[in-house]
Design an enzyme around this catalytic site. Structure first.
Site, PDB file in Angstrom:
ATOM      1  N   GLU A   1      -4.902   5.959  48.024  1.00 59.35           N
ATOM      2  CA  GLU A   1      -5.701   7.114  47.611  1.00 59.35           C
ATOM      3  C   GLU A   1      -5.327   8.324  48.457  1.00 59.35           C
ATOM      4  OE1 GLU A   1      -9.765   5.734  45.528  1.00 59.35           O
ATOM      5  OE2 GLU A   1      -9.837   5.760  47.694  1.00 59.35           O
TER       6      GLU A   1
ATOM      7  N   HIS B   1     -15.925  16.340  44.258  1.00 60.86           N
ATOM      8  CA  HIS B   1     -14.789  15.559  43.759  1.00 60.86           C
ATOM      9  C   HIS B   1     -14.026  16.434  42.783  1.00 60.86           C
ATOM     10  CE1 HIS B   1     -12.294  12.406  42.201  1.00 60.86           C
ATOM     11  NE2 HIS B   1     -12.790  11.571  43.091  1.00 60.86           N
TER      12      HIS B   1
ATOM     13  N   ARG C   1      -9.303  16.134  49.306  1.00 64.43           N
ATOM     14  CA  ARG C   1     -10.170  16.435  48.164  1.00 64.43           C
ATOM     15  C   ARG C   1     -10.596  17.892  48.104  1.00 64.43           C
ATOM     16  NH1 ARG C   1     -14.096  11.172  47.454  1.00 64.43           N
ATOM     17  NH2 ARG C   1     -12.447   9.960  46.502  1.00 64.43           N
TER      18      ARG C   1
ATOM     19  N   HIS D   1     -20.254  15.273  44.867  1.00 64.28           N
ATOM     20  CA  HIS D   1     -19.900  13.848  44.827  1.00 64.28           C
ATOM     21  C   HIS D   1     -20.438  13.077  46.016  1.00 64.28           C
ATOM     22  CE1 HIS D   1     -17.508  10.379  43.813  1.00 64.28           C
ATOM     23  NE2 HIS D   1     -16.847  10.413  44.954  1.00 64.28           N
TER      24      HIS D   1
ATOM     25  N   ARG E   1     -15.056  13.728  53.829  1.00 65.11           N
ATOM     26  CA  ARG E   1     -14.898  12.270  53.848  1.00 65.11           C
ATOM     27  C   ARG E   1     -13.536  11.853  53.306  1.00 65.11           C
ATOM     28  NH1 ARG E   1     -16.483   7.959  49.638  1.00 65.11           N
ATOM     29  NH2 ARG E   1     -16.197   9.733  48.259  1.00 65.11           N
TER      30      ARG E   1
HETATM   31  C1  LIG Z   1     -18.862   7.945  40.908  1.00 63.87           C
HETATM   32  C2  LIG Z   1     -18.736   7.575  42.355  1.00 63.87           C
HETATM   33  C3  LIG Z   1     -17.597   6.925  42.811  1.00 63.87           C
HETATM   34  C4  LIG Z   1     -17.475   6.563  44.173  1.00 63.87           C
HETATM   35  N1  LIG Z   1     -16.385   5.863  44.585  1.00 63.87           N
HETATM   36  C5  LIG Z   1     -16.345   5.407  45.881  1.00 63.87           C
HETATM   37  C6  LIG Z   1     -15.302   4.541  46.309  1.00 63.87           C
HETATM   38  O1  LIG Z   1     -14.426   4.173  45.540  1.00 63.87           O
HETATM   39  N2  LIG Z   1     -15.319   4.115  47.613  1.00 63.87           N
HETATM   40  C7  LIG Z   1     -16.291   4.498  48.496  1.00 63.87           C
HETATM   41  O2  LIG Z   1     -16.249   4.083  49.667  1.00 63.87           O
HETATM   42  N3  LIG Z   1     -17.288   5.307  48.094  1.00 63.87           N
HETATM   43  C8  LIG Z   1     -17.352   5.752  46.813  1.00 63.87           C
HETATM   44  N4  LIG Z   1     -18.380   6.563  46.416  1.00 63.87           N
HETATM   45  C9  LIG Z   1     -19.447   6.857  47.370  1.00 63.87           C
HETATM   46  C10 LIG Z   1     -20.308   5.610  47.553  1.00 63.87           C
HETATM   47  O3  LIG Z   1     -20.477   4.971  46.309  1.00 63.87           O
HETATM   48  C11 LIG Z   1     -21.662   5.963  48.111  1.00 63.87           C
HETATM   49  O4  LIG Z   1     -21.544   6.814  49.212  1.00 63.87           O
HETATM   50  C12 LIG Z   1     -22.373   4.693  48.557  1.00 63.87           C
HETATM   51  O5  LIG Z   1     -22.405   3.758  47.498  1.00 63.87           O
HETATM   52  C13 LIG Z   1     -23.766   5.024  49.011  1.00 63.87           C
HETATM   53  O6  LIG Z   1     -24.442   3.802  49.210  1.00 63.87           O
HETATM   54  P1  LIG Z   1     -25.955   3.849  49.659  1.00 63.87           P
HETATM   55  O7  LIG Z   1     -26.404   2.439  49.711  1.00 63.87           O
HETATM   56  O8  LIG Z   1     -26.082   4.715  50.836  1.00 63.87           O
HETATM   57  O9  LIG Z   1     -26.674   4.628  48.445  1.00 63.87           O
HETATM   58  P2  LIG Z   1     -26.874   4.174  46.896  1.00 63.87           P
HETATM   59  O10 LIG Z   1     -25.878   3.169  46.469  1.00 63.87           O
HETATM   60  O11 LIG Z   1     -26.930   5.438  46.091  1.00 63.87           O
HETATM   61  O12 LIG Z   1     -28.300   3.499  46.910  1.00 63.87           O
HETATM   62  C14 LIG Z   1     -29.465   4.249  47.177  1.00 63.87           C
HETATM   63  C15 LIG Z   1     -30.659   3.383  46.838  1.00 63.87           C
HETATM   64  O13 LIG Z   1     -31.855   3.973  47.336  1.00 63.87           O
HETATM   65  C16 LIG Z   1     -32.857   3.949  46.343  1.00 63.87           C
HETATM   66  N5  LIG Z   1     -33.801   5.013  46.681  1.00 63.87           N
HETATM   67  C17 LIG Z   1     -33.548   6.340  46.839  1.00 63.87           C
HETATM   68  N6  LIG Z   1     -34.666   6.986  47.223  1.00 63.87           N
HETATM   69  C18 LIG Z   1     -35.636   6.049  47.320  1.00 63.87           C
HETATM   70  C19 LIG Z   1     -37.012   6.085  47.703  1.00 63.87           C
HETATM   71  N7  LIG Z   1     -37.616   7.234  48.068  1.00 63.87           N
HETATM   72  N8  LIG Z   1     -37.727   4.931  47.700  1.00 63.87           N
HETATM   73  C20 LIG Z   1     -37.127   3.749  47.335  1.00 63.87           C
HETATM   74  N9  LIG Z   1     -35.829   3.656  46.972  1.00 63.87           N
HETATM   75  C21 LIG Z   1     -35.093   4.794  46.985  1.00 63.87           C
HETATM   76  C22 LIG Z   1     -32.081   4.098  45.052  1.00 63.87           C
HETATM   77  O14 LIG Z   1     -32.844   3.668  43.931  1.00 63.87           O
HETATM   78  C23 LIG Z   1     -30.896   3.184  45.348  1.00 63.87           C
HETATM   79  O15 LIG Z   1     -31.258   1.835  45.143  1.00 63.87           O
HETATM   80  C24 LIG Z   1     -18.509   6.930  45.070  1.00 63.87           C
HETATM   81  C25 LIG Z   1     -19.639   7.603  44.609  1.00 63.87           C
HETATM   82  C26 LIG Z   1     -19.762   7.916  43.266  1.00 63.87           C
HETATM   83  C27 LIG Z   1     -20.997   8.625  42.797  1.00 63.87           C
END
Ligand SMILES: Cc1cc2nc3c(=O)[nH]c(=O)nc-3n(C[C@H](O)[C@H](O)[C@H](O)COP(=O)(O)OP(=O)(O)OC[C@H]3O[C@@H](n4cnc5c(N)ncnc54)[C@H](O)[C@@H]3O)c2cc1C
Length: 503
Positions: free
Chosen positions: A114, A231, A276, A332, A367
């Site tokens: 990437e 992005h 990016r 993003h 990032r």
């Molecule tokens: C389209 C896309 C592609 C990506 N591709 C990559 C990749 O290839 N590689 C990589 O490393 N990163 C990638 N990223 C970034 C990465 O996916 C995210 O940074 C990472 O998944 C975040 O994980 P997280 O657990 O912090 O948040 P999330 O996976 O967003 O989970 C957040 C959780 O918190 C819950 N929540 C939020 N607020 C509350 C609340 N007040 N009370 C209770 N629950 C709540 C939500 O319902 C959810 O379950 C990508 C992001 C996107 C959008």
């Protein structure tokens, strides 16, 4: 198992929340998730994969060096080295849980390339289905884990503090508006990012920085809030949120072309695989000149290698095997967040943060692709060790929860304002106007969206330089010295809108 005050509470069901809950086992955990586990988490949408220096010619040091180069002076070298070194172990952990990563014919993990990675090091599953597969694997393991009690369909709406300001629990609101309070030995925020604050975003629409609002209102220090990654290649097909055309497509040879047929990245160092922010600004400049931009992804085997992207295109009436994909930049990833130390501790006793909501020092001003799932996996382990090793705090008198805040009535206005005034290209006059308007909305509505948008915008106005994902036309070069920005609500009452710099 039900909740007891000895449980840790983890808020969020993406990679950060699920991995933290699993790493805490056998310590009892209550996992609170706004949506059913496995849905509405950015994790499930990750297409590229997870970065880990596993190739024969690669080393964690090289991975850390690439991370620091992308971070534009604001990534912490010690954190980058520690996370890069933890990456192979994080992949082993996921493999042990049963994650079916893609493999090369020799049986080793297949490694993709990437942007801004000097080596092939992106571990992936079902081609571009990595996030979905990782989320399914973690969700299945969490549901089977006897020490994890899952509460779905409720939102954390306030962190509960004691007289010393330490976090001792959380107030939850269910769909009917009923509020309950959980006391806890530790609270971990794992609520994800804030891309949903923008009209053009690749994030789930619920990703509006709710954890940042919870932490800010409890008095925690937030860091580098202005750094949003746009992005470059979100699909401009009229969908909200915008489907993503993963960077890995450019890694495998897809080209950016304008409607004059010009490959406008050809003269830029790194071409389509430049960092990016560089690619996003180049596309933004084309669009500002009235041009349209497409990603020509008519690659050999595109359907086999990128089934997720092909399906997203087809769902939007496009066949990427035969037609170029219209693209433009979209919000993003949020590099800033709740400031944490090497153990994932925030500035408030009793509160940890993991995943996109946290600012660990890894991403700096920009990032590196595929570093965020990795960061969450690494910190989940370190946070669990820290909580598991700590003594259970004595029961304390908690402040009563504040009155409930209504959902933001100005959501559409805020999203448009963030796109137009706090987007890929920024400048003082429009940022200043945005700060004033968001301040009015904060006072009028007292809601989370206007608060978090205001914190991002204020920090963007105050950063008078261009660095990484933050570009100012009025200050187009980086300052000589790089510095983090830190903010904390001057008055952490629910409706407080004033922010103050703490460093
Ligand atoms: C389209 C896309 C592609 C990506 N591709 C990559 C990749 O290839 N590689 C990589 O490393 N990163 C990638 N990223 C970034 C990465 O996916 C995210 O940074 C990472 O998944 C975040 O994980 P997280 O657990 O912090 O948040 P999330 O996976 O967003 O989970 C957040 C959780 O918190 C819950 N929540 C939020 N607020 C509350 C609340 N007040 N009370 C209770 N629950 C709540 C939500 O319902 C959810 O379950 C990508 C992001 C996107 C959008």
């Amino acid at each position: 198992m039900s909740h007891s005050p000895e449980n840790a509470v983890v808020i969020g069901g993406g990679v950060a929340g699920l991995a933290t809950a699993l790493r805490l086992a056998p310590l009892p955990v209550t996992l609170v998730v706004a949506a059913p586990v496995g849905t509405e988490a950015a994790t499930g949408w990750a297409q590229g994969g997870i970065a880990a220096a596993l190739g024969d010619d690669d080393r964690p040091d090289f991975h850390a060096a690439d991370t620091l180069a992308a971070g534009a002076g604001l990534s912490e070298p010690a954190i980058a080295r520690r996370i890069a070194a933890a990456a192979p172990g994080a992949i082993d952990w996921l493999v042990a849980l049963g994650t079916p990563f893609d493999r090369a014919p020799d049986g080793n993990l297949a490694l993709g390339l990437e942007a801004a990675h000097s080596h092939r090091r992106i571990v992936h599953a079902e081609g571009d289905g990595t996030g979905r597969i990782v989320l399914e694997t973690l969700a299945k393991a969490a549901r089977a884990c006897p020490s994890i009690h899952v509460i779905e369909g409720v939102r954390a709406c306030e962190l509960l503090t004691d007289g010393d300001g330490a976090v001792r629990g959380v107030a939850l609101r269910d769909r009917e508006g009923r509020v309950t309070a959980l006391t806890a030995r530790a609270v971990v925020l794992a609520t994800g990012g804030l891309g949903g604050l923008y009209a053009s975003t690749t994030n789930p629409l619920g990703a509006t920085g709710s954890g940042l609002a919870l932490a800010a209102r409890a008095g925690a220090v937030l860091r580098d809030m202005e750094f949003v990654q746009f992005h470059p290649t979100a699909m401009a097909v009229g969908a909200d949120p915008m489907p993503l055309a993963t960077e890995a497509l450019r890694g495998e040879g897809a080209k950016l072309i304008n409607d004059r047929g010009e490959r406008f990245m050809i003269e830029v160092p790194g071409k389509e695989l430049a960092p990016r922010d560089v690619v996003a600004r180049a596309i933004f400049a084309q669009i500002a000149q009235g041009r349209q931009v497409v990603l020509d992804a008519r690659l050999r085997d595109v359907e086999r290698r990128f089934p997720g992207v092909v399906a997203l295109c087809r769902a939007n009436g496009l066949d990427p095997a035969h037609q170029p994909i219209p693209v433009r930049p979209a919000a993003h990833y949020h590099m800033g967040g709740v400031e944490v130390d090497a153990a994932g501790r925030t500035s408030l006793a009793g509160l940890w943060a993991c995943g996109e909501v946290a600012s660990t020092g890894l991403h700096g001003a920009n990032r590196l692709a595929s570093n965020s799932l990795l960061e969450a996996l690494a910190y989940a382990e370190w946070i669990a060790a820290d909580i598991g090793g700590g003594a259970m705090p004595a029961a304390a008198a908690l402040r009563a929860p504040s009155p409930l805040r209504a959902p933001s009535p100005a959501r559409a206005e805020i999203r448009m304002l963030m796109d137009r005034q706090v987007g890929v290209v920024r400048e003082a006059a429009t940022l200043g106007a945005a700060v004033r308007r968001l301040g009015e909305l904060c006072e009028r509505d007292g809601d989370d969206l206007s608060l978090v948008a205001r914190l991002v915008t204020q920090a963007a106005l105050e950063r008078e330089e261009s660095r990484g994902g933050h570009f100012r036309t009025d200050f187009p070069v980086p300052a000589v010295e790089s510095r983090h920005s830190q903010t904390r609500l001057a008055d952490p009452r629910p409706d407080a809108a004033e922010v103050r710099r703490v460093a």
